[in-house]
Enzyme design. Sequence first.
Site, mmCIF file in Angstrom:
data_model
loop_
_atom_site.group_PDB
_atom_site.id
_atom_site.type_symbol
_atom_site.label_atom_id
_atom_site.label_comp_id
_atom_site.label_asym_id
_atom_site.label_seq_id
_atom_site.Cartn_x
_atom_site.Cartn_y
_atom_site.Cartn_z
ATOM 1 N N GLN A 1 -9.003 -6.841 -10.848
ATOM 2 C CA GLN A 1 -9.606 -5.588 -10.337
ATOM 3 C C GLN A 1 -9.083 -4.397 -11.137
ATOM 4 O OE1 GLN A 1 -10.202 -4.587 -6.035
ATOM 5 N NE2 GLN A 1 -8.361 -3.391 -6.289
ATOM 6 N N ASP B 1 -3.883 -7.274 -7.616
ATOM 7 C CA ASP B 1 -5.295 -7.502 -7.950
ATOM 8 C C ASP B 1 -5.473 -7.198 -9.432
ATOM 9 O OD1 ASP B 1 -6.475 -8.070 -5.252
ATOM 10 O OD2 ASP B 1 -5.537 -6.156 -4.855
ATOM 11 N N HIS C 1 0.839 -1.212 0.000
ATOM 12 C CA HIS C 1 0.000 0.000 0.000
ATOM 13 C C HIS C 1 0.869 1.256 0.000
ATOM 14 C CE1 HIS C 1 -2.828 -2.879 2.162
ATOM 15 N NE2 HIS C 1 -3.572 -2.463 1.158
HETATM 16 O O1 PAF Z 1 -8.062 -3.566 -3.449
HETATM 17 C C1 PAF Z 1 -8.716 -3.258 -2.429
HETATM 18 O O2 PAF Z 1 -8.183 -3.122 -1.312
HETATM 19 C C2 PAF Z 1 -10.210 -3.070 -2.539
HETATM 20 O O3 PAF Z 1 -10.781 -3.960 -3.444
HETATM 21 C C3 PAF Z 1 -10.626 -1.622 -2.861
HETATM 22 C C4 PAF Z 1 -10.106 -1.197 -4.230
HETATM 23 C C5 PAF Z 1 -10.073 -0.685 -1.803
HETATM 24 C C6 PAF Z 1 -12.142 -1.500 -2.884
HETATM 25 O O4 PAF Z 1 -12.693 -1.827 -1.654
#
Ligand code: PAF
Length: 287
Positions: A153, A150, A37
Amino acid sequence: MKIIRTISDMQEAVQTLRRDGKRIGFVPTMGYLHAGHLSLVHLARQQSDRVVVSIFVNPTQFGPNEDLEAYPRDFARDEALCRDADVDYIFYPSAAEMYPPGAGVYVNEDHLSTKLCGASRPGHFRGVLTVVTKLFHIVQPDVAVFGEKDAQQLRLIHQMVDDLNVPVTILPGPIVREADGLALSSRNVYLSETERREALCLRKALDQAEQMHASGERSARSVITAMEKILNTTPSARVDYLSIVHWNDLSPAEQLEGDILIALAVYIGRTRLIDNTRLKTTDAHAS
Ligand code: PAF
């Protein structure tokens, strides 16, 4: 650093930033932050004047038998990490703030979201796209950073931004790994000592695929067979899926040619981990 808990306060802060001509970078997270992160925060910082991190464990992206309740949370620790990383705002709403009673509009994607993780986690991407849309409207970022771990995503966020003409630039952040290769994930905390060791099978399987690709192998079947051998001989591992797909539409690829995603989800004990690699081939190398 300011901690903001309501949508109206966040929108007000953003309005002031916009009025002052500030470029806003955004990193959406579910908290329990790790170096992965923080690398996204670093990327956001390079591209903007102010950085907003959201911390929200989004209930709509968890299935009924998934780990919503158990999902690790430690706001005090997250707050300290954000402060050290020079974050300007943490948006930290409650579930009731984000989903008041009666809320019933969702963002759905019909194709990409049915594959890979979407096949084993029905409704997951509807929850992700809905909350990310809401967060985009709340934070109104110029640039938003999403991790490549991800991968599906990330692909879906690009699609949504294109399809719905959302005025935000999506920046991908490379996967961050432990020294031994395990991809960082908030869920790694669930692993026992033995499971932690055996979780390396995901990276080992991807290493095998990358080596085969580098030495000219192009048959997806052969690569999958070699990867399965590694995963199936790991006692605590149970493969959820292992797929070689075209990045663009996530359809199965028979040959490792063009822009290819190799993605896998594996249960290590009760913990579901994901990992992936992207292989780009212009086919000077194919035999
Ligand atoms: O990747 C994540 O942590 C989650 O899927 C996100 C993008 C914050 C959405 O809740």
